[in-house]
Design a protein around this motif. Structure first.
Motif, PDB file in Angstrom:
ATOM      1  N   ALA A   9      33.457  39.074  38.836  1.00  0.00           N
ATOM      2  CA  ALA A   9      34.545  38.282  37.891  1.00  0.00           C
ATOM      3  C   ALA A   9      33.899  37.677  36.772  1.00  0.00           C
ATOM      4  N   ARG A  12      32.848  40.285  34.105  1.00  0.00           N
ATOM      5  CA  ARG A  12      33.860  40.849  33.516  1.00  0.00           C
ATOM      6  C   ARG A  12      34.394  39.854  32.520  1.00  0.00           C
ATOM      7  N   GLY A  37      42.759  41.287  30.713  1.00  0.00           N
ATOM      8  CA  GLY A  37      43.508  41.460  31.915  1.00  0.00           C
ATOM      9  C   GLY A  37      42.816  41.824  33.248  1.00  0.00           C
ATOM     10  N   LYS A  38      41.722  42.642  33.051  1.00  0.00           N
ATOM     11  CA  LYS A  38      40.739  42.941  34.054  1.00  0.00           C
ATOM     12  C   LYS A  38      40.060  41.586  34.421  1.00  0.00           C
ATOM     13  N   ARG A  40      40.944  38.828  34.252  1.00  0.00           N
ATOM     14  CA  ARG A  40      42.422  37.956  35.239  1.00  0.00           C
ATOM     15  C   ARG A  40      42.271  38.572  36.476  1.00  0.00           C
ATOM     16  N   ASN A  41      42.315  39.761  36.629  1.00  0.00           N
ATOM     17  CA  ASN A  41      42.368  40.394  37.988  1.00  0.00           C
ATOM     18  C   ASN A  41      41.241  40.183  38.941  1.00  0.00           C
ATOM     19  N   ASP A  42      40.129  40.167  38.307  1.00  0.00           N
ATOM     20  CA  ASP A  42      38.641  40.049  38.866  1.00  0.00           C
ATOM     21  C   ASP A  42      38.689  38.493  39.440  1.00  0.00           C
ATOM     22  N   SER A  44      41.188  36.577  40.056  1.00  0.00           N
ATOM     23  CA  SER A  44      42.077  36.413  41.354  1.00  0.00           C
ATOM     24  C   SER A  44      41.616  36.949  42.715  1.00  0.00           C
ATOM     25  N   SER A  45      40.890  38.149  42.412  1.00  0.00           N
ATOM     26  CA  SER A  45      40.504  38.528  43.744  1.00  0.00           C
ATOM     27  C   SER A  45      39.193  37.839  44.303  1.00  0.00           C
ATOM     28  N   GLN A  62      38.304  30.849  34.334  1.00  0.00           N
ATOM     29  CA  GLN A  62      39.775  31.278  33.910  1.00  0.00           C
ATOM     30  C   GLN A  62      40.210  30.422  32.718  1.00  0.00           C
TER      31      GLN A  62
END
Length: 76
Positions: A9, A12, A37-38, A40-42, A44-45, A62
């Motif tokens: 994350a 990224r 967007g990627k 954000r996904n990372d 979140s994970s 974030q």
């Protein structure tokens, strides 16, 4: 060994920052937006698998992503 998802994350977000700073064409801006967007996904994970200290750092990341997204100019 550290939290792999946390490291991913953070990397990224750094990549998204670089892409936003270097973007000058509509295509590059679109790619930067996709990278955001990627990120954000990372983030979140990573959050679910993180310690309290890492979660604080992820919250800071974030905020960086939010600022990046807000800094993107509108393009069409």
């Amino acid at each position: 060994m550290g939290n792999r998802l946390f490291q991913q994350a953070r990397s990224r977000v750094e990549q998204a920052e670089l892409m936003v700073k270097q973007a000058s064409t509509p295509e590059e801006l679109a790619e930067a937006s996709t990278e955001i967007g990627k990120a954000r996904n990372d983030l979140s994970s990573a959050f679910a698998q993180s310690t309290t200290a890492e979660k604080r750092q992820l919250a800071d990341l974030q905020n960086q992503v939010d600022a990046l997204e807000n800094s993107l100019p509108e393009y069409r």
